[in-house]
Each structure stands twice: as structure tokens, then as C-alpha cells.
Design a protein around this motif. Structure first.
Motif, PDB file in Angstrom:
ATOM      1  N   ARG A 165      13.542  10.474  -0.728  1.00 55.51           N
ATOM      2  CA  ARG A 165      12.205  10.261  -1.274  1.00 55.51           C
ATOM      3  C   ARG A 165      11.102  10.861  -0.415  1.00 55.51           C
ATOM      4  NH1 ARG A 165      13.197   3.931  -0.716  1.00 55.51           N
ATOM      5  NH2 ARG A 165      15.225   4.745  -1.283  1.00 55.51           N
ATOM      6  N   MET A 166       9.909  10.880  -1.012  1.00 55.61           N
ATOM      7  CA  MET A 166       8.711  11.155  -0.235  1.00 55.61           C
ATOM      8  C   MET A 166       7.977   9.820  -0.143  1.00 55.61           C
ATOM      9  SD  MET A 166       7.269  14.640  -1.881  1.00 55.61           S
ATOM     10  CE  MET A 166       8.068  14.897  -3.446  1.00 55.61           C
ATOM     11  N   ARG A 167       7.567   9.466   1.057  1.00 59.28           N
ATOM     12  CA  ARG A 167       6.900   8.187   1.250  1.00 59.28           C
ATOM     13  C   ARG A 167       5.425   8.483   1.478  1.00 59.28           C
ATOM     14  NH1 ARG A 167       5.119   5.952   5.789  1.00 59.28           N
ATOM     15  NH2 ARG A 167       5.125   3.687   6.019  1.00 59.28           N
ATOM     16  N   LEU A 168       4.619   8.206   0.457  1.00 59.20           N
ATOM     17  CA  LEU A 168       3.222   8.618   0.500  1.00 59.20           C
ATOM     18  C   LEU A 168       2.308   7.463   0.889  1.00 59.20           C
ATOM     19  CD1 LEU A 168       3.485  10.615  -2.803  1.00 59.20           C
ATOM     20  CD2 LEU A 168       3.130  11.625  -0.556  1.00 59.20           C
ATOM     21  N   THR A 169       1.380   7.749   1.771  1.00 61.41           N
ATOM     22  CA  THR A 169       0.420   6.727   2.167  1.00 61.41           C
ATOM     23  C   THR A 169      -0.994   7.272   2.043  1.00 61.41           C
ATOM     24  OG1 THR A 169       0.688   7.409   4.482  1.00 61.41           O
ATOM     25  CG2 THR A 169       1.981   5.533   3.760  1.00 61.41           C
TER      26      THR A 169
ATOM     27  N   HIS B 242       0.817  -1.217   0.000  1.00 57.86           N
ATOM     28  CA  HIS B 242       0.000   0.000   0.000  1.00 57.86           C
ATOM     29  C   HIS B 242       0.852   1.270   0.000  1.00 57.86           C
ATOM     30  CE1 HIS B 242       1.234  -0.970   4.049  1.00 57.86           C
ATOM     31  NE2 HIS B 242       1.008   0.282   4.406  1.00 57.86           N
ATOM     32  N   ILE B 243       2.167   1.147   0.214  1.00 59.59           N
ATOM     33  CA  ILE B 243       3.024   2.332   0.353  1.00 59.59           C
ATOM     34  C   ILE B 243       3.584   2.752  -0.999  1.00 59.59           C
ATOM     35  CG2 ILE B 243       5.134   3.230   1.444  1.00 59.59           C
ATOM     36  CD1 ILE B 243       4.578   1.010   3.635  1.00 59.59           C
ATOM     37  N   ALA B 244       3.566   4.059  -1.274  1.00 60.56           N
ATOM     38  CA  ALA B 244       4.068   4.557  -2.554  1.00 60.56           C
ATOM     39  C   ALA B 244       5.237   5.505  -2.321  1.00 60.56           C
ATOM     40  CB  ALA B 244       2.945   5.266  -3.309  1.00 60.56           C
ATOM     41  N   PRO B 245       6.483   5.007  -2.401  1.00 59.03           N
ATOM     42  CA  PRO B 245       7.625   5.902  -2.259  1.00 59.03           C
ATOM     43  C   PRO B 245       7.913   6.590  -3.592  1.00 59.03           C
ATOM     44  CG  PRO B 245       8.163   3.605  -1.719  1.00 59.03           C
ATOM     45  CD  PRO B 245       6.897   3.601  -2.501  1.00 59.03           C
ATOM     46  N   LEU B 246       8.084   7.906  -3.512  1.00 55.18           N
ATOM     47  CA  LEU B 246       8.309   8.703  -4.714  1.00 55.18           C
ATOM     48  C   LEU B 246       9.735   9.247  -4.634  1.00 55.18           C
ATOM     49  CD1 LEU B 246       6.632   9.610  -7.101  1.00 55.18           C
ATOM     50  CD2 LEU B 246       5.849  11.552  -5.753  1.00 55.18           C
ATOM     51  N   ILE B 247      10.572   8.843  -5.595  1.00 54.48           N
ATOM     52  CA  ILE B 247      11.989   9.195  -5.520  1.00 54.48           C
ATOM     53  C   ILE B 247      12.211  10.655  -5.902  1.00 54.48           C
ATOM     54  CG2 ILE B 247      14.280   8.719  -6.491  1.00 54.48           C
ATOM     55  CD1 ILE B 247      13.416   6.500  -4.698  1.00 54.48           C
TER      56      ILE B 247
END
Ligand SMILES: *Cc1c(COP(=O)(O)O)cnc(C)c1O
Length: 407
Positions: A370-374, A329-334
């Protein structure tokens, strides 16, 4: 040099590297999550949307959980009054530990002050009691597991992240009669990927190794009763120790382990971080119990959270944002640089009321900031649409993509 100067210089090193941590001061709005009040620099405050919370299911505002916590305070008071051994063990500890053992179909469970303390205490104790075993550790394991391994004497073999062949190579090199522990996670929260648990268990069988699995980012959220990835994949009985937290999907705080009664009893009897500290207070225990029990039968929070996560990940893909593609479910954005990461998250907060914390070294390797988006069960599709629009514009304006491709 005065002592004070010495510390100031250490902190200024972090500032030079762009990885000095500044905390956003927030008040979460119960009943209105994922919104929070953000307290800015000059006495101002305003509403922001949180995009980096681990309260994946919104259980931090769940009515059943809140009611259980309030009732426990009225009935039992504020604190536990002692360590588990000396007057601190509550009936609620017993109920919660039974509920956890049932969750993971294990004989026993033990609660700790936090997931960090659970990992440090359980791993270091298992290592000590096995007297110099060889520990096989995934290179991206959480700091709390690494602390546990370091505080006890053991030979440590680090395998490349989720790399079964490398793990087997290392297991194969080790003396056949040595005690072996494989320590790993199910959902890796900074990568958003999931370990090949079955293959790791097959290797553990082949080489007679003990399996220690951190399911911190999976309990509550995966599996038909929230028992984690091992439950989802029907592998619960193949893991010796499953470790989890109440602080993420369960929305409260505290940590736990489950496993065979004899092993749990040994950790209960020897783990310093369990023995010499005040027990969790009644309100926290009651909240944890209510949350775990609720999520054993209620599917709706999980369904919404997973649907939101897939929706967000698809939108990121469509917008060609450089997301790390994992199964979770986690979306890390580099972003790829600490300073750029901070610039972007500052703009998000100041101009768009979007709160994402930049993730820097040593949490992730340098150059992969990164930004780790949830996207949680508390977000709406509209929240997600707004976030992705803002992000894709920002990535274009700041030429982040050129930077990422040069990493
Ligand atoms: C957050 C985290 C922990 C620690 O859990 P807490 O309850 O927050 O102390 C342990 N392992 C992993 C992988 C984590 O992300």
C-alpha cells in the motif's frame, strides 16, 4: 562461498521480490513544509511534496520548538555527557518527565532514546519482572513491541486485530491465577484504524490483566491536551502503561512511558535499554518539552490536521480509490503488489514531484502492499486536490483497481 557473496544473495532475494528498500534522499525545508528538496540519481535536485510524513502537526518547524532547541544548545552544550545514572540526567529530563506524567494524569514518566527502545525496554522488563506472564498481543502490533516480548521469556497469545471476542476467548482459556498482560496500540498506523480501548480495558478488569498501550501515532494529535486516544475517550486511568514518541506528532525524537510511580521506578531500575545508553541531549529534551507543552493548550495544529485528513479521505472516497476506511487521520491506499506499488510511487516522484514511500512486506502482509498517505497540518487543500487528481488518473491508467479486487 565468500561472506560477501552470501550477503549479496540475501539482498538480491529482496530485489527479486520487489521489496528492496531504496531511501529517498531529502532535505526538509524548514518554514516551507511539507516541501523538501529531493536529490535524484545524477546529481540533480528539485522540490517535492512529502505525503508520508509522521510530522503530522508540522511541529518540526514550530517556532517555539526551534527557539527552545537553539537556546538549549547555547546554554547547555551539545550532548548529555553520560548515561542517566552516570552524570547524564539533566534538569530538562526531570521537567520533561513531569510534563509527560501530567499529560497522561499518571504518577510518573520515563524518557528513552526512541519509541522503539521504550517499547522494547519497558515490555521486556515488565515481562521479566512478572516472571513468565502470559502476554496477549494484537496481531498487528509494532515490531518494537514484538521485540520486547521476544527478548523476555513469556507465553505469547496473539489475538486477531482489534477482535475483542477473540481476545476474551484467549483470556478465558488462560489459568485464572496467571499474570496477564494485554499489549496493543491505539492508532494502527498501517491500517489507519483505532483499537476499542474501553472494551479491552473492561476485559482487563474482568480477567485481572495489566494493560500496555502504544499511543505513538496518537500523542499530540488526539485528546484535548494531546494525551492521545485514551485521553480523548477519558480512559487514561484504566491503562497501566502508556507509551509514546516525540518523533511523530511532536516533531522531534525520543520515546517515553508513563504509569504508576512504582512500575516506572522498576523499569528505570531494570531496563537495560534505558540504563546502558547515553541520555538524550539537552536540545532534544528542550524541543520535546516545548512541543508537549505547546500542544497541551494549542488546538489549532490539531484542528487543521484533522480537517485536512477528513478532506483527503472524503476526496479519496469520491474518487473511488481503494482506501482502508479507518477512524484515524491516516489513509492507507491499497495497491496489492510490491512491484506495482513501486512503479506507482516512482511515477509519482518522477513525473509529479509527489513523494510517497511504498509500504511492503514485512511491514504489511504480502498482497496488501500500500501507500500510506498522511495529510498534515502543513498541507493545503490545494495540495490535497492535486494529489487525489494524480492518484485517480494513475489508478485508471495502471488498472490498479482490477488488481486490488482480485486480492
Ligand atoms: C514508529 C513507531 C514506534 C517507534 O517509535 P520511534 O520513536 O520512531 O522509535 C513504536 N510504535 C509504533 C506503533 C510506531 O509506529
Amino acid at each position: 562461498m565468500t561472506y560477501e557473496r552470501y550477503f549479496e544473495e540475501k539482498v538480491s532475494d529482496l530485489k527479486t521480490e520487489g521489496r528492496y528498500r531504496t531511501f529517498a534522499t531529502l532535505s526538509r525545508q524548514c518554514g516551507n513544509l511539507p516541501k523538501a528538496t529531493y536529490y535524484g540519481e545524477n546529481g540533480t535536485s528539485r522540490d517535492v511534496t512529502i505525503w508520508c510524513s509522521n510530522d503530522y502537526l508540522g511541529m518540526g518547524q514550530n517556532e517555539t520548538v526551534l527557539k527552545a532547541m537553539k537556546e538549549a544548545i547555547d546554554k547547555f552544550g551539545a550532548g548529555a555527557g553520560g548515561t542517566r545514572n552516570i552524570s547524564g540526567t539533566q534538569k530538562l529530563h526531570k521537567d520533561l518527565e513531569e510534563s509527560l506524567a501530567d499529560l497522561h494524569k499518571k504518577e510518573a514518566a520515563l524518557t528513552f532514546s526512541s519509541g522503539y527502545v521504550a517499547n522494547e525496554g519497558a515490555l521486556s522488563t515488565i515481562i521479566r519482572l512478572l516472571n513468565n506472564p502470559i502476554v496477549f498481543s494484537d496481531e498487528l502490533n509494532h515490531a518494537s513491541m514484538i521485540h520486547g516480548m521476544k527478548s523476555a521469556k513469556c507465553e505469547k497469545k496473539i489475538f486477531r486485530h482489534n477482535d475483542i471476542e477473540h481476545l476474551e476467548e484467549l483470556l478465558n482459556e488462560a489459568p485464572a491465577n496467571a499474570f496477564k498482560i494485554i499489549a496493543f496500540e491505539s492508532v494502527y498506523s498501517m491500517e489507519g484504524d483505532i483499537a476499542p480501548i474501553k472494551e479491552i480495558c473492561d476485559l482487563a478488569d474482568k480477567y485481572n490483566a495489566f494493560t500496555y498501550l502504544d499511543e505513538v501515532h496518537a500523542v499530540g494529535l488526539y485528546g484535548p491536551r494531546g494525551g492521545g486516544i485514551a485521553e480523548r475517550d477519558d480512559l487514561l486511568d484504566r491503562i497501566d502503561i502508556i507509551e509514546g514518541t516525540f518523533g511523530k506528532a511532536y516533531g522531534v525524537m525520543g520515546g517515553f512511558i508513563t504509569g504508576k510511580a512504582s512500575i516506572i521506578d522498576a523499569i528505570r531500575s531494570y531496563a537495560s535499554g534505558f540504563i546502558f545508553t547515553t541520555a538524550l541531549p539537552p536540545a532534544v529534551l528542550a524541543g520535546c518539552l516545548a512541543s508537549v507543552e505547546h500542544l497541551k493548550t494549542s488546538e489549532s495544529e490539531r484542528d487543521i490536521a484533522h480537517e485536512n485528513a477528513s478532506y483527503m479521505k472524503q476526496k479519496m472516497k469520491d474518487a473511488e480509490l481503494p482506501m482502508l476506511e479507518g477512524e484515524s487521520h491516516i489513509a492507507p491506499l491499497i495497491v496489492g503488489s510490491a512491484t506495482c506499488c513501486k512503479t506507482l510511487t516512482d511515477i509519482l516522484l518522477k513525473e509529479h514531484n509527489i513523494y510517497v514511500q511504498p509500504i511492503n512486506y514485512p511491514t504489511v502482509p504480502r498482497g496488501t502492499e500500500r501507500m500510506r498517505l498522511t495529510a498534515t497540518a502543513a498541507h493545503t487543500k490545494k495540495d490535497i486536490d492535486i494529489l487525489i487528481d494524480v492518484l485517480s488518473n494513475l489508478y485508471k491508467q495502471h488498472s490498479v483497481l482490477d488488481q486490488v479486487s482480485s486480492v
